[in-house]
Each structure stands twice: as C-alpha cells, then as structure tokens.
Scaffold this motif. Structure first.
Motif, PDB file in Angstrom:
ATOM      1  N   MET A 399       0.757  -1.127   0.116  1.00 24.97           N
ATOM      2  CA  MET A 399       0.290   0.234   0.084  1.00 24.97           C
ATOM      3  C   MET A 399       1.329   1.059  -0.134  1.00 24.97           C
ATOM      4  N   MET A 400       1.618   1.564   0.733  1.00 21.29           N
ATOM      5  CA  MET A 400       2.939   2.337   0.612  1.00 21.29           C
ATOM      6  C   MET A 400       3.486   2.359  -0.581  1.00 21.29           C
ATOM      7  N   GLU A 401       3.648   1.386  -1.381  1.00 28.90           N
ATOM      8  CA  GLU A 401       4.465   1.932  -2.524  1.00 28.90           C
ATOM      9  C   GLU A 401       3.468   2.569  -3.451  1.00 28.90           C
ATOM     10  N   LEU A 402       2.317   1.982  -3.546  1.00 25.52           N
ATOM     11  CA  LEU A 402       1.366   2.589  -4.620  1.00 25.52           C
ATOM     12  C   LEU A 402       1.134   3.638  -4.367  1.00 25.52           C
ATOM     13  N   LEU A 403       1.294   3.961  -2.424  1.00 28.35           N
ATOM     14  CA  LEU A 403       0.388   5.594  -2.463  1.00 28.35           C
ATOM     15  C   LEU A 403       1.980   6.647  -2.725  1.00 28.35           C
ATOM     16  N   ARG A 404       2.962   6.113  -2.565  1.00 28.15           N
ATOM     17  CA  ARG A 404       4.217   6.794  -3.000  1.00 28.15           C
ATOM     18  C   ARG A 404       3.926   6.843  -4.749  1.00 28.15           C
ATOM     19  N   GLU A 405       3.866   5.963  -5.557  1.00 28.81           N
ATOM     20  CA  GLU A 405       3.322   5.866  -7.059  1.00 28.81           C
ATOM     21  C   GLU A 405       2.787   7.181  -7.440  1.00 28.81           C
ATOM     22  N   GLU A 406       1.925   7.323  -7.126  1.00 27.86           N
ATOM     23  CA  GLU A 406       0.150   7.821  -7.663  1.00 27.86           C
ATOM     24  C   GLU A 406       0.505   9.151  -7.293  1.00 27.86           C
ATOM     25  N   PHE A 407       1.087   9.166  -5.688  1.00 26.14           N
ATOM     26  CA  PHE A 407       1.793  10.660  -4.793  1.00 26.14           C
ATOM     27  C   PHE A 407       2.879  11.003  -5.181  1.00 26.14           C
ATOM     28  N   PRO A 408       3.258  11.430  -5.604  1.00 21.81           N
ATOM     29  CA  PRO A 408       5.338  11.387  -5.691  1.00 21.81           C
ATOM     30  C   PRO A 408       5.183  12.471  -4.681  1.00 21.81           C
ATOM     31  N   ASP A 409       3.893  13.716  -4.968  1.00 27.99           N
ATOM     32  CA  ASP A 409       4.758  14.348  -3.737  1.00 27.99           C
ATOM     33  C   ASP A 409       4.796  14.535  -2.160  1.00 27.99           C
ATOM     34  N   LEU A 410       3.867  13.472  -2.140  1.00 29.02           N
ATOM     35  CA  LEU A 410       3.276  13.404  -0.819  1.00 29.02           C
ATOM     36  C   LEU A 410       4.404  12.684   0.336  1.00 29.02           C
ATOM     37  N   LYS A 411       4.716  13.327   1.414  1.00 35.14           N
ATOM     38  CA  LYS A 411       5.884  12.672   2.058  1.00 35.14           C
ATOM     39  C   LYS A 411       5.410  11.116   3.015  1.00 35.14           C
ATOM     40  N   PHE A 412       6.540  10.630   3.463  1.00 32.72           N
ATOM     41  CA  PHE A 412       6.095   9.619   4.318  1.00 32.72           C
ATOM     42  C   PHE A 412       6.902   9.919   5.174  1.00 32.72           C
ATOM     43  N   GLY A 413       6.702   9.672   6.633  1.00 35.04           N
ATOM     44  CA  GLY A 413       7.746   9.845   8.286  1.00 35.04           C
ATOM     45  C   GLY A 413       6.710   9.403   8.901  1.00 35.04           C
ATOM     46  N   TYR A 414       7.502   9.827  10.231  1.00 34.00           N
ATOM     47  CA  TYR A 414       7.147   9.447  11.083  1.00 34.00           C
ATOM     48  C   TYR A 414       6.752  10.459  12.300  1.00 34.00           C
ATOM     49  N   PHE A 415       7.865  12.249  11.858  1.00 33.08           N
ATOM     50  CA  PHE A 415       7.287  12.666  12.993  1.00 33.08           C
ATOM     51  C   PHE A 415       7.218  14.030  12.481  1.00 33.08           C
ATOM     52  N   ASN A 416       6.686  15.063  13.075  1.00 33.31           N
ATOM     53  CA  ASN A 416       6.840  16.733  12.569  1.00 33.31           C
ATOM     54  C   ASN A 416       7.816  17.330  11.578  1.00 33.31           C
ATOM     55  N   PRO A 417       8.194  17.224  10.344  1.00 30.63           N
ATOM     56  CA  PRO A 417       8.973  17.900  10.254  1.00 30.63           C
ATOM     57  C   PRO A 417       8.971  19.427  10.594  1.00 30.63           C
ATOM     58  N   PRO A 418      10.957  19.411  10.788  1.00 29.82           N
ATOM     59  CA  PRO A 418      11.016  21.754  11.091  1.00 29.82           C
ATOM     60  C   PRO A 418      10.720  22.185   9.841  1.00 29.82           C
ATOM     61  N   ILE A 419      10.429  22.857  10.005  1.00 30.65           N
ATOM     62  CA  ILE A 419      10.613  24.807   8.943  1.00 30.65           C
ATOM     63  C   ILE A 419      11.728  23.989   7.703  1.00 30.65           C
TER      64      ILE A 419
END
Ligand code: SF4
Length: 435
Positions: A399-419
């Motif tokens: 599922m992660m791989e399918l979403l990565r492919e369909e939404f290339p700008d969507l970021k994956f992670g575990y924490f809130n990103p710094p500015i």
C-alpha cells in the motif's frame, strides 16, 4: 546465496523467559487472519525495541515439517514493541484463550528468531533520529531538567513537563526539550471532545486497561506557554513547538489561549515551526490559529473511513467530515498538513481503506502521512469497533508503494517535520541528516 529469512516462532514460559520453537516458523497477522510473511518484510529488531509475553495467548506458526499452520502449546505468545521511526507490517499471530486479560496500550508486532537475531515485520519509515533511544543521555537530561525548573520557577507547565513528562513518563519530546533540541511539547487541554477507545490519557474506570499517562489538570496561560517556547524556537536545532500531546485532551478546545500564544511567539521570533497535534474536530478554530501564525497541523486518525473513525473516536458534537475540513483549512492557508495514521494491519491495508485514503489525499492536498503503530490490544480493538472481517487486503508495504507511485509529492515519515524540511530539502534537512 543468503538463506531466505524464515524466523522461528518465539514463546515465553510466563516468567519473562523467551525461547525459540524450532518446530515452527513465525508468521504474521492482519485483522483476524494469520499469513506467511514475505521474505523482504523482516528486519532485525531495531535498537530500542522490546519483547512482550502475551498472557493467555498461544502463538500461531507454520510447522517446519508439514507446512501446516498450528498453535505452539509450549508457552505464551510473544510480540515485539518496535521503536519510533519504524512501522509494523504485521501484528503478532496468536489465538486468545478464554479469560485472557486485555493487553495494555502498546503495539504488538510479529517477531521471530533466526541467525541468533530477533526479526520483526517492519520498515524504517523515518530518517529523523529525534527519538533514537541511543540519543538520550540520562545525566544530561537530569541537568537540563534542573536548569529549566530553576529558570522557570513559577511556570506550572515547565514543572509538569519536567517532573511528570520527562522524569516520570520518560516522554521523548519532553526529554528533547530538557536537552534544548528539536521538538518541544506544549500540552494545554484538560478536556476532550472525543472518547477514543484506546485513549492514552484517560480510560473510564469500568474499562479493564489503564491510560499510560494522566491527563493535565490545569489550563496554562499564554504567558506560561510563551515564556519557554520562544527561547526554544530561537536556540534549538531544527526547532518545533507542538501543541497536542499524549498527556492532555484535545488542544482545539483551548484555541483562544493557543491563538494568543502563537501571536505572542511570533512577535519575538519567526524561527522554527509552530505545530498542533489534534483530532481536527474544530475547523473554525483551525482557521483562527492559521491566522495567528500556525505553521503545521497533524490530525490523528485510525481510518479514512467515516464508520471506522467514528466507531473508535466516539466524537462529541463533531463528525469525520470536520477533520477533513480542518486539513483543507490548513492547506488553503499554505500550511503543512499531516495525518497521524494509526496503522493496523488488516484494516489499514484493506482495499476499502486504501480507496478511502486515496480520496482523502486527493480531496485535502495532504502533504504527509505519519505511519504510526497503533498501540492497542488487537482483539479488543476489533471487538470494540465491530470489525469482523477484512475483505481483500493489499499488504501495508504494498500500500505504501502504491501511494508513493500515485502521489510522488506526498511525504512519508513518523515525526512532524521542522520548518527546514517543510521549506527546504525534505530529504536532507532533519535531525541526524549528514551535514
Ligand atoms: S482525541 Fe486524544 S485525548 Fe481525546 S479521547 Fe482521543 S486519544 Fe484521548
């Protein structure tokens, strides 16, 4: 040629001693069903992980001779608690015996033993090292705690964060605050407008489990909030200050105090990111916080499907559509949006959930999915939300791989990103990145 990974099942003697059963290969579970785990979905148990024995439960494995699935009768089942920054791909596979106690609010990932190593079904989803267990020096934490308590003697919130969160609960965010780095927590709300089945800060007396921390009992003032957050934003590396923590209710119920605090912070500094972790229940309040200067929002959810969300959150005076609206409000304001996505193999990777999540991403222009492990007793959870069968499943990794492919700008992670990561290069601006 490396031997394929087929770890042996683990069992415990009920006294904390764990053994491998070389007559059974370990398997994984998704929903109510057990599955053989694909070779590439096992990784060594990461540093900071733990093993749990599961009382009143028998492990399920594949007989090394017959290839049949059967129970291990030698002892209790065993599961792994995998450390932050890693997402579990399968739940531990076991059968629950009559009268077994409900398990506490932790995640129970499939684990096995091979090559003198523990293996778990997981992926590292986040490069940021902010909660690596090796990064916490107890002496420095004690010194930092004493320094902050001395620097802010009248501040009830600093007292709560240092004495309770940092020194009692060992909250990773409060410990990072004591070390003057990265993400600093700001709990504000003693109340909540949801009744999550697995709430970590409040569990009704009649329930058979306890919350992992007590809920805040006072309402901090904007002055108390601003006093310690401005120095953190100005001096910490990759600074983030985050409203919405595990030791409180819902921060949006304190929107007036939070809005005033944000405005005051931004009078002193434009550094860092001001974030809110929330159930997203009040889009109108989110609008006010955006106008005040909020930089990012993280909305927690166990599902992108209304019926599964509401069966778990049991919301008071709001509904699933409101959390979607909160994401849209933040996005329309140019802020960063994440979901704190509670991953539950068998529900998260069902075809229905995958389609609902695609729709949510498209509809809200979502920036990031934080793939979090769901800390809850699997049987208890599915029983409580009335989940009987998964239907077609895709597999969490797939599922992660399918979403990565369909939404290339969507970021994956575990924490809130710094500015720096939001505005700069997402793949190189984070704690622990090679400078
Ligand atoms: S939204 Fe948070 S504080 Fe409120 S019930 Fe759910 S887990 Fe608990």
């Amino acid at each position: 040629m490396t031997k394929p990974l087929r770890p042996f099942l683990l069992y415990s003697d009920g006294e904390g001693n764990i053994f491998e059963d070389e007559t059974l290969y370990a398997v994984g579970r998704a929903g109510w069903d057990a599955f053989e785990v694909p070779n590439d979905q096992w990784i060594e148990l990461p540093e900071g992980g733990n093993l749990y024995e599961l009382p009143g439960r028998r492990g399920i494995g594949i007989d090394v001779t017959t290839g049949e699935m059967r129970l291990c009768e030698k002892g209790w089942a065993v599961a792994a608690f995998i450390p932050p920054a890693h997402t579990g791909l399968f739940i531990a596979a076991y059968e629950t015996m009559e009268g077994a106690p409900t398990l506490p609010l932790f995640c129970y990932t499939a684990v096995g033993w091979q090559n003198d190593q523990y293996y778990v079904t997981a992926v590292r989803i986040e490069k940021d090292i902010r909660q690596e267990s090796v990064g916490y020096d107890e002496n420095k934490i004690e010194t930092g705690t004493a320094h902050l308590l001395k620097a802010y003697p009248e501040n009830r919130l600093v007292k709560h964060l240092m004495e309770k969160c940092c020194m009692t609960y060992h909250c990773p965010a409060a410990r990072n605050f004591s070390l003057g780095r990265w993400e600093c927590p700001i709990p504000t709300s003693p109340a909540c407008n949801a009744n999550c089945i697995g709430c970590i800060s409040f569990q009704p007396e009649e329930e058979s489990i306890v919350s992992t921390q007590d809920r805040l009992t006072f309402k901090p003032t904007p002055e108390e909030i601003v006093e310690f957050t401005v120095p953190h934003l100005m001096n910490a590396p990759f600074p983030i200050v985050s409203f919405g923590q595990g030791c409180e209710g819902e921060p949006l119920l304190m929107w007036e105090t939070i809005a005033e605090s944000i405005k005051e912070m931004r009078k002193h500094t434009d550094k860092g990111s001001i974030n809110i972790n929330t159930n997203g229940s009040k889009p109108d309040a989110v609008q006010v916080l955006c106008d005040a200067g909020l930089n990012s929002i993280r909305v927690s959810t166990n599902s992108a499907q209304k019926h599964i969300y509401e069966a778990y959150y049991r919301p008071n005076n709001y509904q699933f559509e409101d959390i979607v609206e909160s994401l849209k409000v933040m996005r329309a304001h140019g802020g960063w949006t994440s979901i704190n996505y509670f991953v539950f193999p068998g529900i998260t990777d069902s075809e229905a959930e995958y389609e609902a999540l695609r729709k949510l991403i498209q509809e809200t222009g979502l920036n990031m999915i934080q793939w979090r492990n769901f800390n809850i007793d699997p049987d208890w959870y599915m029983g409580k939300i009335g989940f009987h069968e998964s239907g077609e499943m895709i597999g969490v990794k797939q599922m992660m791989e399918l979403l990565r492919e369909e939404f290339p700008d969507l970021k994956f992670g575990y924490f809130n990103p710094p500015i720096e990561r939001i505005k700069g290069d997402f793949n190189s601006s984070y704690a622990g990145a090679a400078q």
